[in-house]
Design a protein around this motif. Structure first.
Motif, PDB file in Angstrom:
ATOM      1  N   LEU A   1       0.827  -1.204   0.000  1.00 20.70           N
ATOM      2  CA  LEU A   1       0.000   0.000   0.000  1.00 20.70           C
ATOM      3  C   LEU A   1       0.863   1.257   0.000  1.00 20.70           C
ATOM      4  O   LEU A   1       0.559   2.228  -0.706  1.00 20.70           O
ATOM      5  CB  LEU A   1      -0.939   0.004   1.207  1.00 20.70           C
ATOM      6  CG  LEU A   1      -1.875   1.214   1.332  1.00 20.70           C
ATOM      7  CD1 LEU A   1      -2.746   1.337   0.083  1.00 20.70           C
ATOM      8  CD2 LEU A   1      -2.736   1.102   2.586  1.00 20.70           C
ATOM      9  N   GLY A   2       1.939   1.252   0.775  1.00 20.22           N
ATOM     10  CA  GLY A   2       2.825   2.414   0.802  1.00 20.22           C
ATOM     11  C   GLY A   2       3.397   2.717  -0.574  1.00 20.22           C
ATOM     12  O   GLY A   2       3.405   3.874  -1.018  1.00 20.22           O
ATOM     13  N   ALA A   3       3.858   1.657  -1.263  1.00 20.44           N
ATOM     14  CA  ALA A   3       4.419   1.847  -2.600  1.00 20.44           C
ATOM     15  C   ALA A   3       3.344   2.284  -3.593  1.00 20.44           C
ATOM     16  O   ALA A   3       3.583   3.136  -4.459  1.00 20.44           O
ATOM     17  CB  ALA A   3       5.090   0.554  -3.068  1.00 20.44           C
ATOM     18  N   ARG A   4       2.153   1.722  -3.458  1.00 19.89           N
ATOM     19  CA  ARG A   4       1.064   2.049  -4.387  1.00 19.89           C
ATOM     20  C   ARG A   4       0.601   3.494  -4.192  1.00 19.89           C
ATOM     21  O   ARG A   4       0.280   4.188  -5.167  1.00 19.89           O
ATOM     22  CB  ARG A   4      -0.098   1.078  -4.169  1.00 19.89           C
ATOM     23  CG  ARG A   4      -1.310   1.339  -5.052  1.00 19.89           C
ATOM     24  CD  ARG A   4      -0.965   1.170  -6.527  1.00 19.89           C
ATOM     25  NE  ARG A   4      -2.142   1.414  -7.359  1.00 19.89           N
ATOM     26  CZ  ARG A   4      -2.582   2.616  -7.699  1.00 19.89           C
ATOM     27  NH1 ARG A   4      -1.913   3.702  -7.301  1.00 19.89           N
ATOM     28  NH2 ARG A   4      -3.659   2.747  -8.456  1.00 19.89           N
ATOM     29  N   ILE A   5       0.569   3.956  -2.965  1.00 17.94           N
ATOM     30  CA  ILE A   5       0.195   5.347  -2.700  1.00 17.94           C
ATOM     31  C   ILE A   5       1.238   6.292  -3.281  1.00 17.94           C
ATOM     32  O   ILE A   5       0.900   7.309  -3.907  1.00 17.94           O
ATOM     33  CB  ILE A   5       0.007   5.585  -1.189  1.00 17.94           C
ATOM     34  CG1 ILE A   5      -1.307   4.941  -0.722  1.00 17.94           C
ATOM     35  CG2 ILE A   5       0.010   7.080  -0.858  1.00 17.94           C
ATOM     36  CD1 ILE A   5      -1.545   5.033   0.764  1.00 17.94           C
ATOM     37  N   ASP A   6       2.505   5.974  -3.084  1.00 12.81           N
ATOM     38  CA  ASP A   6       3.570   6.808  -3.655  1.00 12.81           C
ATOM     39  C   ASP A   6       3.417   6.911  -5.169  1.00 12.81           C
ATOM     40  O   ASP A   6       3.567   7.989  -5.758  1.00 12.81           O
ATOM     41  CB  ASP A   6       4.942   6.217  -3.309  1.00 12.81           C
ATOM     42  CG  ASP A   6       5.297   6.402  -1.845  1.00 12.81           C
ATOM     43  OD1 ASP A   6       4.695   7.273  -1.195  1.00 12.81           O
ATOM     44  OD2 ASP A   6       6.179   5.672  -1.355  1.00 12.81           O
ATOM     45  N   SER A   7       3.103   5.767  -5.788  1.00 16.92           N
ATOM     46  CA  SER A   7       2.923   5.742  -7.238  1.00 16.92           C
ATOM     47  C   SER A   7       1.714   6.579  -7.649  1.00 16.92           C
ATOM     48  O   SER A   7       1.773   7.345  -8.626  1.00 16.92           O
ATOM     49  CB  SER A   7       2.751   4.301  -7.709  1.00 16.92           C
ATOM     50  OG  SER A   7       2.431   4.248  -9.077  1.00 16.92           O
ATOM     51  N   GLY A   8       0.616   6.453  -6.904  1.00 16.53           N
ATOM     52  CA  GLY A   8      -0.589   7.208  -7.230  1.00 16.53           C
ATOM     53  C   GLY A   8      -0.403   8.705  -7.068  1.00 16.53           C
ATOM     54  O   GLY A   8      -0.831   9.490  -7.926  1.00 16.53           O
ATOM     55  N   VAL A   9       0.239   9.098  -5.981  1.00 16.19           N
ATOM     56  CA  VAL A   9       0.470  10.525  -5.716  1.00 16.19           C
ATOM     57  C   VAL A   9       1.361  11.140  -6.795  1.00 16.19           C
ATOM     58  O   VAL A   9       1.054  12.215  -7.336  1.00 16.19           O
ATOM     59  CB  VAL A   9       1.096  10.716  -4.319  1.00 16.19           C
ATOM     60  CG1 VAL A   9       1.589  12.146  -4.139  1.00 16.19           C
ATOM     61  CG2 VAL A   9       0.088  10.370  -3.226  1.00 16.19           C
ATOM     62  N   SER A  10       2.458  10.471  -7.112  1.00 18.46           N
ATOM     63  CA  SER A  10       3.372  11.002  -8.124  1.00 18.46           C
ATOM     64  C   SER A  10       2.744  10.959  -9.517  1.00 18.46           C
ATOM     65  O   SER A  10       2.956  11.864 -10.328  1.00 18.46           O
ATOM     66  CB  SER A  10       4.690  10.220  -8.113  1.00 18.46           C
ATOM     67  OG  SER A  10       4.468   8.855  -8.424  1.00 18.46           O
TER      68      SER A  10
END
Length: 253
Positions: free
Chosen positions: A166-175
Motif C-alpha cells: 500500500l505504501g508503494a502504491r500510494i507513492d505511485s498514485g500521488v506522483s
C-alpha cells in the motif's frame, strides 16, 4: 509365541540373546507402550503438518482478500483526487481507450477558455493540486487514511506485506497524478506559446516580446543562439499567465 519372535522382541527391549526368552507381563506392557507412543507420534506429526499447512493457506487467503479490498479502495481514492484536480473533465479518451489531454479544448485563441465548466476544472484543479502538493507528507497520510477507511480495514489489522504494498502504491498514485496535472499545464503552456509566436501582439511582457521580435528578424545562425533563451522566457511567461488566470501557482513552474 514363536522363539524367533520372542528373540526379536527381547532385542528390541535390550535383552541379550542368551537370556531366557520368556517375556514378563511388564515387559510386554512396556513394549506395547513404546509401540503405541511411536504410532501416536506419527499421528501428532501428521496433524501438526496438516495444521501448519491449513493455517498458512488461511493466512494467504486473508492476505489476498485484504489486498483486494485495498486495490478497490485505492482506485476509488485515486479517482476522487483526479476529480479534485479537474482531470476527469479535461481528459479525452481515444477509441483504443488511451487517456489523453487535448489543450485545444480549454486554450482558445491564445487564452484560457471562458467556458465555465472547463475553466473551473482547470483553475480549481490547479488550486487544489497546488495546495495538496505543498505538503507531501500530509497528502500521503490523507491518501493512506482514505484508503483504509474506504476498505474498512483498521490500521492495526493491516498485514505487513499489504502495508508495504500500500505504501508503494500510494507513492505511485500521488506522483502519477502530479505528473498528469503538470502535463495538463505544460500542454496548455505549449499551445499558448505556439499561438503567441504567430500573434506576438498578445504578449504583454516587454522582455519576451522584444526577444521574440529579435528572433523573428534574425538569420538562421542568430536564431540558434536565441532559441534556448526564447523558449525559456516563453515557458516562464505562459505558465505565469496560467497562474494569473487560475489564481494559483502552476505545479509545472
Amino acid at each position: 509365541m514363536e522363539k524367533s519372535t520372542k528373540t526379536r522382541l527381547r532385542k528390541f527391549l535390550g535383552h541379550d540373546n542368551d537370556s531366557p526368552t520368556t517375556l514378563s507381563v511388564d515387559e510386554l506392557q512396556g513394549l506395547m507402550l513404546q509401540i503405541s507412543y511411536a504410532i501416536m507420534m506419527i499421528f501428532m506429526i501428521a496433524y501438526f503438518m496438516f495444521k501448519t499447512k491449513s493455517t498458512r493457506e488461511q493466512d494467504e487467503q486473508h492476505l489476498e482478500l485484504q489486498k483486494q479490498k485495498l486495490v478497490s479502495a485505492i482506485e476509488k481514492v485515486e479517482g476522487n483526487y483526479g476529480i479534485r484536480y479537474g482531470l476527469n473533465t479535461l481528459l479525452t479518451i481515444d477509441e483504443d481507450g488511451t487517456v489523453v489531454y487535448d489543450p485545444s479544448a480549454y486554450i482558445e485563441q491564445g487564452k484560457l477558455t471562458q467556458t465555465p465548466t472547463l475553466r473551473a476544472a482547470f483553475s480549481n484543479g490547479a488550486t487544489n493540486a497546488a495546495s495538496d502538493y505543498s505538503d507531501m507528507l500530509a497528502l500521503r497520510r490523507e491518501w493512506w487514511n482514505s484508503v483504509l477507511d474506504m476498505a474498512g480495514i483498521p490500521e492495526e489489522e493491516l498485514e505487513h506485506e499489504n502495508r508495504k504494498w500500500l505504501g508503494a502504491r500510494i507513492d505511485s498514485g500521488v506522483s502519477g497524478l502530479r505528473e498528469e496535472v503538470e502535463g495538463v499545464q505544460i500542454l496548455s503552456a505549449s499551445l499558448l506559446q505556439r499561438y503567441w509566436t504567430l500573434n506576438p501582439g498578445m504578449i504583454k511582457d516587454p522582455v519576451v516580446a522584444e526577444l521574440l521580435v529579435e528572433f523573428q528578424r534574425s538569420d538562421e545562425s542568430k536564431r540558434l543562439l536565441l532559441a534556448t533563451e526564447l523558449a525559456q522566457e516563453l515557458r516562464r511567461y505562459s505558465l505565469a499567465y496560467l497562474s494569473n488566470e487560475a489564481g494559483t501557482p502552476m505545479l509545472a513552474e
